[in-house]
Design a protein around this motif. Structure first.
Motif, short mmCIF file in Angstrom:
data_model
loop_
_atom_site.label_atom_id
_atom_site.label_comp_id
_atom_site.label_asym_id
_atom_site.label_seq_id
_atom_site.Cartn_x
_atom_site.Cartn_y
_atom_site.Cartn_z
N THR A 79 0.89 -1.16 0.00
CA THR A 79 0.00 0.00 0.00
C THR A 79 0.92 1.20 0.00
OG1 THR A 79 -0.08 -0.09 2.41
CG2 THR A 79 -1.95 -1.05 1.24
N MET A 97 1.71 -6.57 -6.11
CA MET A 97 0.28 -6.29 -6.07
C MET A 97 0.07 -5.12 -5.12
SD MET A 97 -1.12 -10.18 -6.09
CE MET A 97 0.41 -10.73 -5.33
N ASP A 98 -0.27 -3.98 -5.66
CA ASP A 98 -0.44 -2.79 -4.83
C ASP A 98 -1.90 -2.33 -4.81
OD1 ASP A 98 1.35 -0.42 -3.48
OD2 ASP A 98 -0.53 0.32 -4.32
N LEU A 99 -2.40 -2.23 -3.56
CA LEU A 99 -3.79 -1.90 -3.33
C LEU A 99 -4.13 -0.50 -3.83
CD1 LEU A 99 -6.17 -3.08 -1.91
CD2 LEU A 99 -5.37 -2.11 0.21
N ILE A 100 -3.27 0.45 -3.53
CA ILE A 100 -3.58 1.85 -3.84
C ILE A 100 -3.51 2.08 -5.35
CG2 ILE A 100 -2.97 4.25 -3.38
CD1 ILE A 100 -3.74 2.86 -0.84
N THR A 102 -3.62 0.05 -7.78
CA THR A 102 -4.59 -0.70 -8.58
C THR A 102 -5.97 -0.06 -8.58
OG1 THR A 102 -3.41 -2.72 -8.00
CG2 THR A 102 -5.61 -3.00 -8.94
N PHE A 103 -6.38 0.45 -7.41
CA PHE A 103 -7.78 0.87 -7.31
C PHE A 103 -8.00 2.38 -7.30
CE2 PHE A 103 -7.87 -3.47 -5.47
CZ PHE A 103 -8.76 -4.04 -6.37
N VAL A 104 -6.98 3.15 -6.97
CA VAL A 104 -7.21 4.59 -6.85
C VAL A 104 -7.50 5.23 -8.20
CG1 VAL A 104 -6.07 6.78 -6.35
CG2 VAL A 104 -6.06 4.98 -4.64
N PRO A 106 -8.88 3.97 -11.10
CA PRO A 106 -10.28 3.84 -11.55
C PRO A 106 -11.27 4.66 -10.72
CG PRO A 106 -9.37 1.70 -10.85
CD PRO A 106 -8.26 2.67 -10.86
N LEU A 107 -10.96 4.80 -9.42
CA LEU A 107 -11.86 5.59 -8.57
C LEU A 107 -11.77 7.09 -8.90
CD1 LEU A 107 -12.01 4.41 -4.87
CD2 LEU A 107 -13.92 5.05 -6.36
N PHE B 30 -9.54 -2.57 3.51
CA PHE B 30 -9.05 -2.33 2.16
C PHE B 30 -9.76 -1.12 1.56
CE2 PHE B 30 -11.28 -4.40 -1.68
CZ PHE B 30 -10.49 -3.84 -2.68
N SER B 33 -8.53 2.21 3.12
CA SER B 33 -7.21 2.64 2.63
C SER B 33 -7.33 3.36 1.31
CB SER B 33 -6.33 1.42 2.39
OG SER B 33 -5.75 1.03 3.57
N VAL B 34 -8.19 2.85 0.46
CA VAL B 34 -8.36 3.46 -0.86
C VAL B 34 -9.13 4.78 -0.73
CG1 VAL B 34 -9.34 3.14 -3.15
CG2 VAL B 34 -8.18 1.24 -2.03
N GLN B 37 -7.65 8.23 0.27
CA GLN B 37 -6.93 9.00 -0.75
C GLN B 37 -7.81 10.10 -1.34
OE1 GLN B 37 -3.79 8.44 -0.68
NE2 GLN B 37 -4.35 6.77 0.72
N PHE B 38 -9.08 10.11 -0.95
CA PHE B 38 -9.98 11.13 -1.47
C PHE B 38 -10.52 11.97 -0.32
CE2 PHE B 38 -9.84 7.76 -4.51
CZ PHE B 38 -9.73 8.42 -5.72
N MET B 95 -20.15 0.23 -8.79
CA MET B 95 -18.80 0.08 -9.34
C MET B 95 -18.07 -0.92 -8.46
SD MET B 95 -15.63 2.70 -9.22
CE MET B 95 -14.09 2.34 -10.05
N MET B 97 -15.07 -3.37 -6.96
CA MET B 97 -13.66 -3.65 -6.77
C MET B 97 -13.54 -4.82 -5.82
SD MET B 97 -12.26 0.23 -6.65
CE MET B 97 -13.84 0.80 -6.05
N PHE B 103 -6.88 -10.36 -7.47
CA PHE B 103 -5.50 -10.79 -7.24
C PHE B 103 -5.27 -12.29 -7.21
CE2 PHE B 103 -5.57 -6.45 -5.38
CZ PHE B 103 -4.58 -5.89 -6.19
#
Lengths: 282, 282
Positions: A79, A97-100, A102-104, A106-107, B30, B33-34, B37-38, B95, B97, B103
């Protein structure tokens, strides 16, 4: 602290790294969920606080050193919020495999805004209201463990009841620590069964009482670890207490569940649903 | 339990779902954490124990109902192990995830084996050695909170020391609950400073002592919440105790850190690194 080996599993001969610019707790939780899908044993290394380029290069070195002689590369769950640090770590020989990352992205598209790409709010966690609530809840739950205090029960979010060793204490502490839930707990003891009534402090708070029960065999096992061969731990006595406690909970209309095969995480999740706190605004 | 709002953030006007066939704890960790970032506020709903087709359809209904009138779709973080359940949920209007589906498949390729695609080991968690160690560690840490007991200190993994309210108790409980670490804790009190010595039970275990300190201003604030206006809480007294405690730790060669701006997660991660348990075999 002992090895966390539950059963003999084939070794994957792979090292798994959890890399983060923070504590690495999210990377580890996320990695475990994925790894439990494989019946294999992995050597696991957490690399927390990777928050400078120097530390990132150091992490790469440790990952590269873990490539096996026959060329099996390590698996890296991470992360990493800052792109410059992530880009260094991603150059290692591991499988990443990075959580941030990978998903940030598209968000960002979905929400139509850019992410902050800072270390994240979690780093100011110790100053937040949420964090203060958690610490306050831990203090509350400790002070109200095992019926120690009747003070301020009106401020409790939930009051757990059940026979001795049915799982009330760890569940109360987990609810407090993870969710900032103020959880008091009261034992139901033979005195209560003879009187045929709940402990006297409780009836006025019936709406927030939640019961834990447990299979007599399991209870006897647990109690025998504490007081081997005692009447307290005998199967007969455990059966008596559990029957009485369950009868009392039914009579009083108290919701309860059996903790026998459940972890404190599972018990707590069920209680959270019951006390209607599955909806939260952050 | 109060709203977890730290500061006013713009509302994303989006509902976020955490969907899982287990507790949903991993999905929520999870997702958080994502989302951190917002800089936005989200309404969050956890849907745990989605382990039948019926519940999966029910989850889809709840997700679809959360689409806003102006067409903003919910965001769904999930850990769905079974493909048939995942395929139902993925048909919602949200949406999606999913941690597992994203993974596991690349890992199957990397490891050259198929995943178990069962609910995963985590569901037998309550029977595992690891789980029993955690419960045992919680009991140990509670029994050894605040210097209550000198018994069995030789079996402690770590012994925390520090002035009253420096964060020893929540850290001990967190180490026990999350990592199965047996953490005793001892307060350093004015008596110890006058004698100029560690509490008498401790010197023989110096190798596993770890200290917590804290800024005097913060300590005074915390103590004033408990005992407003007391000498105990006064800034002057806090300064005295902290100076003495830090001097003692230096003299005795005890490693310590400041808990002032750190969460229990961050403190625990640092302690884990120090006691060399960043490498574990599962």
């Amino acid at each position: 602290m002992t090895d966390k080996i539950n059963q003999p599993l084939p070794s994957a001969n792979r090292t798994v790294f959890f890399v983060s610019d923070g504590t690495g707790i999210t990377a580890e939780t996320f990695g475990h969920s994925v790894l439990t899908q494989f019946d294999m044993k992995f050597k696991q290394v957490r690399l927390p606080f990777i928050d400078t380029l120097e530390k990132a290069h150091d992490a790469v070195r440790r990952i590269n050193e873990a490539v096996t002689p026959d060329g099996k590369r390590p698996i890296v769950f991470s992360t990493l919020v800052k792109t410059d640090l992530a880009n260094v770590v991603f150059k290692s020989k591991g499988m990443h495999m990075d959580l941030i990352q990978t998903f940030v992205s598209p968000l960002e598209q979905e929400l139509g805004v850019k992410s902050t790409h800072t270390i994240g709010r979690s780093h100011n966690i110790a100053d937040s209201e949420e964090y203060k609530n958690r610490i306050e809840a831990i203090n509350f739950s400790l002070a109200h463990d095992d019926g120690q205090s009747n003070k301020n029960l009106s401020t409790a979010d939930v009051i757990l009841v059940g026979v001795s060793r049915s799982g009330k204490t760890p569940t109360s502490l987990y609810l407090a620590m993870q969710y900032g839930i103020k959880a008091a707990n009261y034992p139901l003891i033979p005195d209560d069964f003879e009187r045929g009534k709940l402990p006297s402090a409780l009836p006025e708070f019936k709406g927030k009482i939640f019961g834990l029960s447990i299979a007599a065999e399991r209870l006897s096992e647990i109690r025998n670890e504490r007081r081997p061969g005692s009447k307290y731990a005998s199967l007969e006595n455990c059966r008596y207490e559990i029957n009485e406690a369950e009868a009392m909970m039914k009579r009083e209309g108290i919701r309860w569940l059996s903790s026998t095969a459940k972890s404190i995480e599972e018990i707590s999740t069920t209680i959270l649903q019951e006390i209607k706190s599955d909806v939260r605004v952050y």
